[in-house]
Design an enzyme around this catalytic site. Structure first.
Site, PDB file in Angstrom:
ATOM      1  N   GLY A 145      46.089  -3.098  -4.587  1.00 48.15           N
ATOM      2  CA  GLY A 145      45.784  -4.513  -4.672  1.00 48.15           C
ATOM      3  C   GLY A 145      44.533  -4.813  -5.465  1.00 48.15           C
ATOM      4  O   GLY A 145      44.058  -5.951  -5.470  1.00 48.15           O
ATOM      5  N   ASP A 146      43.990  -3.801  -6.131  1.00 52.06           N
ATOM      6  CA  ASP A 146      42.786  -4.004  -6.945  1.00 52.06           C
ATOM      7  C   ASP A 146      42.933  -3.192  -8.227  1.00 52.06           C
ATOM      8  O   ASP A 146      44.048  -2.883  -8.628  1.00 52.06           O
ATOM      9  CB  ASP A 146      41.534  -3.625  -6.153  1.00 52.06           C
ATOM     10  CG  ASP A 146      40.348  -4.532  -6.475  1.00 52.06           C
ATOM     11  OD1 ASP A 146      40.128  -4.809  -7.671  1.00 52.06           O
ATOM     12  OD2 ASP A 146      39.643  -4.964  -5.550  1.00 52.06           O
ATOM     13  N   GLU A 147      41.831  -2.823  -8.861  1.00 57.36           N
ATOM     14  CA  GLU A 147      41.928  -2.187 -10.173  1.00 57.36           C
ATOM     15  C   GLU A 147      42.856  -0.978 -10.185  1.00 57.36           C
ATOM     16  O   GLU A 147      42.871  -0.184  -9.247  1.00 57.36           O
ATOM     17  CB  GLU A 147      40.545  -1.774 -10.669  1.00 57.36           C
ATOM     18  CG  GLU A 147      39.833  -2.838 -11.479  1.00 57.36           C
ATOM     19  CD  GLU A 147      39.171  -3.905 -10.644  1.00 57.36           C
ATOM     20  OE1 GLU A 147      38.690  -4.897 -11.212  1.00 57.36           O
ATOM     21  OE2 GLU A 147      39.126  -3.734  -9.418  1.00 57.36           O
ATOM     22  N   GLY A 150      39.698  -4.382  -2.977  1.00 55.94           N
ATOM     23  CA  GLY A 150      38.804  -3.325  -2.540  1.00 55.94           C
ATOM     24  C   GLY A 150      39.439  -1.956  -2.467  1.00 55.94           C
ATOM     25  O   GLY A 150      38.832  -1.028  -1.931  1.00 55.94           O
TER      26      GLY A 150
END
Length: 443
Positions: A214-216, A193
């Site tokens: 921790g995401d895209e 997120g």
């Protein structure tokens, strides 16, 4: 120092997928020559004691039809979120550091820019930053505001900035056009997120950025067209992606080139489940990645299912991919899983050589995918659904290369319970490639 020289040349891009020019139509120096609105003259304090929100709004109101809003070096507290709406021909020069007030838990966007054109958001010392203190939300498994969101903005650039520890997304570009983003570092916690750069709209050039999260890392969402992304360093990140995609998907003419991905979720993932619409004319070239969970992954069975028989993927090429997955037995380095009811066509894999850090073989998975290379089936007549998995036991010669490393690799996750330090912006974001634009601090 207030900008006194031409700080942004309108780029002439040779990239095929970008149509025309990107970035602001007039330079920041020309805007500053017209008018300068210094937030200190509107009641701001550079010692992090007074909310910069109201002074920033007032400064913008005086410069929104032509001028430069100036935040000098120093520390600034942001307690009330800022919306900069309408106007054109303005710039925001952030040479100081904005800190989110730790006592404010509002959602939304710390800085929201909408319905404007010919703008530039930058740091003249390449050290301007926004510290979101997201860990105060994340340690409770919660999210807060995005750091920076642009909606329906045309002819713009964002550069020479550092975004740190966002409570949610970092840089969100929504249905905007003719934009350039470059010379940036985004650093956040290893938690879902926390997307780095999210794109929808048309005619973007995203280049020379480093993302830890921790995401895209950099992701394209629908609708999008004519987007070029290059020289990107996903340094312990979720990795670059497209999606998630659902109903009425409309994506075309997308290029990713020179992408270095280390210790991340994926090198590149295209993800959908059901849905409809099209993804066409996309190129993914010169990818290097090591110790990633997923590698080359087109997965049309990912996440929650949307209405529809599946998106039509066609004319998508992957070329010159090198590197290793953390476990190529557990997760196949090559996964091209297309909708049975709507097979992918004209998919090409050229010089894709991927291996594993663990084990002595890897798997490749293809289903309902047609084209050339690896486990793909050739297009001969009827496009029937199929599923095929093969095992590869020979190590590709070029999967490992001692020359394909980057300085500053992050091997451990950024903690969700402590503050993340503000890094500096490097001058290279892909092995052997210099940034297209010199850092403002070095000009």
């Amino acid at each position: 120092m207030l900008v006194t020289s031409l700080i942004a040349l309108l780029p002439a891009i040779a990239a095929a997928q970008v149509s025309g020019t990107v970035g602001p139509r007039t330079s920041a120096s020309a805007k500053a020559a017209e008018k300068v609105c210094n937030v200190l003259d509107y009641g701001a304090s550079a010692n992090s004691t007074i909310d910069i929100g109201p002074p920033l709004k007032e400064a913008f109101q005086d410069c929104q039809t032509g001028g430069l809003v100036y935040i000098p070096e120093g520390d600034y507290l942001l307690s009330s979120w800022v919306s900069l709406v309408y106007g054109s021909g303005w710039a925001l020069q952030l040479d100081g550091i904005i800190y989110r007030d730790k006592n404010v838990t509002d959602g939304g966007n710390m800085i929201f820019i909408e319905h404007t054109s010919d703008i530039e958001i930058f740091s003249n010392n390449s050290a301007g930053a926004i510290q979101g203190y997201g860990y105060l939300f994340h340690e409770q498994d919660e999210y807060g505001p995005r750091i920076l969101r642009l909606n329906n903005v045309t002819d713009f650039s964002v550069h020479d900035l550092i975004l740190v520890d966002s409570p949610a997304y970092f840089l969100n570009l929504v249905e905007s056009y003719n934009g350039e983003v470059y010379n940036m570092v985004i650093r956040g916690a290893s938690m879902g997120g926390l997307d780095g750069i999210d794109i929808s709209g048309a005619n973007y050039w995203i280049h020379d950025v480093e993302v830890t999260n921790g995401d895209e890392c950099v992701t394209v969402k629908s609708p999008s067209a004519n987007v070029r992304v290059e020289n990107v360093f996903c340094n312990h990140s979720g990795g670059c992606a497209m999606g998630s995609l659902g109903t009425d998907t409309n994506i075309s003419n997308i290029e990713f080139e020179n992408i270095y991905t280390y210790n991340s979720t994926q090198m590149y993932m295209i993800k959908s489940n059901g849905g409809n619409g099209t993804v066409t004319n996309c190129s993914f070239k010169n990818f290097i990645g090591y110790s990633n969970a997923y590698m080359l992954d087109l997965d049309t069975y990912w996440g929650d299912e949307s209405d529809g028989d599946g998106i039509k993927y066609e004319n998508i090429g992957f070329e010159n991919w090198k590197g290793t997955s953390s476990n190529g037995i557990q997760r196949s380095p090559i996964r091209i899983l297309c909708p049975d009811a709507n097979p992918c066509t004209n998919i090409t894999l050229t010089a894709v050589e991927l291996w594993t850090d663990t084990g002595d073989y890897v798997k490749q998975e293809c289903s309902s995918a047609y084209g050339e290379g690896e486990c793909l089936r050739q297009q001969n007549g009827t496009l029937a659904s199929y599923s095929f998995t093969t095992t590869i036991t020979s190590v590709p010669v070029t999967a490992y290369s001692p020359t394909t490393t980057m300085p500053g690799l992050i091997s451990t996750s950024m903690d969700t319970t402590t503050s993340i330090p503000i890094p500096t912006i490097p001058t290279s974001f892909f092995p052997g490639a210099s940034a297209y634009s010199t850092l403002m601090a070095n000009m």
